[in-house]
Design a protein around this motif. Structure first.
Motif, mmCIF file in Angstrom:
data_model
loop_
_atom_site.group_PDB
_atom_site.id
_atom_site.type_symbol
_atom_site.label_atom_id
_atom_site.label_comp_id
_atom_site.label_asym_id
_atom_site.label_seq_id
_atom_site.Cartn_x
_atom_site.Cartn_y
_atom_site.Cartn_z
ATOM 1 N N ARG A 42 0.694 -0.846 -0.141
ATOM 2 C CA ARG A 42 -0.010 0.222 0.037
ATOM 3 C C ARG A 42 0.958 1.143 0.006
ATOM 4 O O ARG A 42 2.055 1.108 0.469
ATOM 5 C CB ARG A 42 -0.739 -0.150 1.362
ATOM 6 C CG ARG A 42 -0.159 0.067 2.572
ATOM 7 C CD ARG A 42 -1.174 -0.374 3.864
ATOM 8 N NE ARG A 42 -0.556 -0.350 5.021
ATOM 9 C CZ ARG A 42 -1.299 -0.361 6.092
ATOM 10 N NH1 ARG A 42 -2.439 -0.596 6.261
ATOM 11 N NH2 ARG A 42 -0.508 -0.412 7.307
ATOM 12 N N GLY A 43 0.195 2.329 -0.622
ATOM 13 C CA GLY A 43 1.131 3.589 -0.507
ATOM 14 C C GLY A 43 1.802 3.497 -2.037
ATOM 15 O O GLY A 43 1.405 3.034 -2.892
ATOM 16 N N ARG B 277 4.269 3.236 -5.026
ATOM 17 C CA ARG B 277 4.321 1.825 -6.012
ATOM 18 C C ARG B 277 5.544 2.139 -6.937
ATOM 19 O O ARG B 277 5.839 1.084 -7.614
ATOM 20 C CB ARG B 277 3.163 1.330 -6.585
ATOM 21 C CG ARG B 277 2.121 0.734 -5.750
ATOM 22 C CD ARG B 277 0.773 0.205 -6.394
ATOM 23 N NE ARG B 277 -0.111 -0.272 -5.460
ATOM 24 C CZ ARG B 277 -0.054 -1.812 -5.343
ATOM 25 N NH1 ARG B 277 0.652 -2.541 -5.701
ATOM 26 N NH2 ARG B 277 -0.973 -1.945 -4.300
ATOM 27 N N GLU C 14 1.144 -4.767 3.431
ATOM 28 C CA GLU C 14 -0.148 -4.847 3.959
ATOM 29 C C GLU C 14 -0.188 -6.116 5.200
ATOM 30 O O GLU C 14 0.701 -7.023 4.719
ATOM 31 C CB GLU C 14 -1.006 -5.662 2.949
ATOM 32 C CG GLU C 14 -1.628 -4.635 1.757
ATOM 33 C CD GLU C 14 -2.647 -5.093 1.041
ATOM 34 O OE1 GLU C 14 -3.381 -5.999 1.458
ATOM 35 O OE2 GLU C 14 -2.825 -4.407 -0.322
#
Length: 520
Positions: free
Chosen positions: A297-298, A300, A320
């Motif tokens: 997440r966040g 990439r 995650e």
């Protein structure tokens, strides 16, 4: 040192093939060649008003009477008696009446009748000669541009004509010379009023240099006399921000000449007719870009310093919690894709040779060989379209190895899985819940069993970390079971080569779907 060695390899062909290279460079389109496509020669409907034009104006009726010849001043205005200044420069003559009507209405003289006509805009005929496609005598208006007249003559001959030296002669002497490059670059074209029997002469093309590579303008550039330095060429070619070096090929003292220089040194480099310059992005820079896929997440995509290692970058990746399978991290790498493609291409080449050169001892066997060759040809065409993933396996037991990252690397962090995929030569490919008590037979039965094309001795287990195993006694959650097809042929070498290709496809792309149907 390595980069210089590559450069030498790149330039070596020019030493033995110079005449061909020089001929290829001469066919490059000249800078500005796209000007002459018939657009400038279209009918102008009387042309436009320019400073210096004389206009006959008559107004009558109502409270205003004018009968005068007005001259357009240097600022493009005419002074209308009892009305005042009006900007007319740039107006088409057929629009001048409407513009005057609006001006009169705004001044309270809407009831006045108008007659307006150009006094100096009678048609003229201009001779066009020199290096143009269709020399001849062409009609136009005094206010037509030099581009309009050249366009009427088919434009400048791209092989012989100069885009920088076009002379206007009148009464036997040259009164103006045109350079079309400022118009191509900035839209600047000197104003000129043509007269009847003027002559436009397109002179011979001057020294020209071919430019390609990391530039905004890739073309054959003509150099003016006294302007043969690289500094002038830089302004014309407009190198990209990525350009760092130039490779120059040319002739010096009757012999091929090659050099490779940093871009900053081009400004002081003297150029000669026929030179060929390639602008190159050969600066490695201090950063590379890597991406992240999977259970993250966040961000990439990450810019990282050149030479960074995986362990450093993992500290910045937000995974995650509880879902990411850290032990299965692997990398997809462009350079590995190319290596896998080459290996597959070599195997396919050997396979084609085996199929096409196999001997036969009887007519019946000849027919069989021909049918097999046709089948293998189709198989090879399908296999060529396979796109490897370029996976770099990092897992070593329960640990993840470290390595130096490359530009474009994709770091894959799979999500934990509770299922086992069964693909390939089974009746019904399935995704089944993993159970530690299940073995290979259980999963195959859950997929309906082997189909008629299955090779039960060639079953692969593909792990989440990208590795491939033939240990079917150790099936884990997240694994993919891939059943390869059986290769049947009397040509044992073909069997071996087809099996090799299937194995390479399975390992590099994770599938043999679409290939197995061609084997039986």
């Amino acid at each position: 040192m390595y980069r210089h060695f590559l450069l030498i390899l790149m330039l070596l062909p020019s030493l033995c093939c110079w005449p061909q290279d020089a001929q290829a460079a001469s066919t490059q389109a000249p800078y500005g060649a796209n000007l002459f496509q018939g657009n400038f020669s279209k009918e102008t409907k009387g042309g436009q008003v320019l400073p210096g034009d004389r206009i006959v104006l008559r107004l009558w009726g109502g409270s205003l009477t004018v009968d005068s010849t007005l001259t357009v001043d240097a600022n493009g205005h005419v002074n209308i008696p009892d009305i005042g200044d009006m900007l007319v420069a740039g107006l088409a003559y057929d629009k001048l009446t409407d513009a005057l009507r609006s001006k009169l209405a705004a001044s309270g003289h809407a009831d006045s009748q108008i007659y307006v006509a150009p006094l100096d805009n009678q048609p003229v005929a201009v001779f066009i000669t020199g290096n143009v496609a269709r020399p001849g005598r062409y009609s136009g208006t005094p206010n037509d541009t030099v581009l309009a007249f050249l366009d009427k003559a088919g434009g400048i001959d791209p092989q012989r004509g100069s885009y920088r030296r076009i002379q206007l002669t009148r009464g036997g002497r040259t009164i103006q010379e045109f350079d079309l490059y400022p118009f191509v670059q900035r839209g600047r074209l000197p104003a000129v009023r043509f007269m009847d029997n003027d002559t436009l002469v397109v002179l011979d093309k001057g020294p020209a240099v071919s430019v390609s590579g990391a530039v905004r303008n890739s073309a054959l550039f003509e150099l003016r006399a006294g302007q043969t330095s690289g500094k002038d060429l830089l302004l014309l070619a407009e190198p990209d921000n990525t350009a760092s070096h130039i490779a120059l090929k040319g002739i010096r003292n009757g012999a091929p000449y090659n050099t490779y220089l940093p871009l900053r040194e081009l400004a002081g480099l003297p150029l000669q007719d026929g030179d060929n310059l390639t602008f190159m992005a050969d600066n490695p820079g201090s950063t590379i870009s890597v991406q992240v896929q999977g259970a993250v997440r966040g961000a990439r995509s990450f810019p990282v310093r050149r030479g960074a290692r995986l362990a450093e970058v993992l500290n910045f990746i937000a995974v995650e919690p509880g879902r990411a399978n850290i032990e299965a991290i692997h990398i997809k790498r462009k350079s590995v894709v190319q290596q896998q493609k080459k290996a597959l291409a070599d195997s396919l080449h050997r396979l084609e040779e085996t199929a096409l050169t196999a001997s036969s001892s009887s007519s019946e066997e000849t027919q069989i060989r021909a049918k097999e060759a046709e089948m293998i040809t189709k198989f090879v065409e399908r296999a060529k379209a396979v796109e490897p993933e370029g996976i770099v396996v990092l897992g070593r037991g329960d640990t993840v190895g470290d390595l130096t990252l490359e530009d474009g690397d994709i770091i894959v962090i799979p999500a934990k899985s509770d299922v086992v995929l069964v693909n390939g030569e089974v009746m019904i490919p399935q995704a089944m819940l993993w159970n530690e008590d299940n073995d290979l037979d259980d999963y195959i039965k859950g997929a309906g069993g082997y189909n008629s094309r299955a090779d039960r001795d060639h079953v692969l287990v593909m792990r989440q970390n990208g590795s491939v195993s033939r240990d079917t006694d150790d099936i884990r959650a997240g694994d993919q079971i891939l059943v390869l097809p059986k290769v049947e042929s009397k040509n044992m070498q073909a069997v071996k080569d087809v099996s090799t290709v299937l194995m390479q496809v399975a390992v590099s792309a994770g599938t043999v779907l679409g290939l197995s149907s061609l084997l039986n």
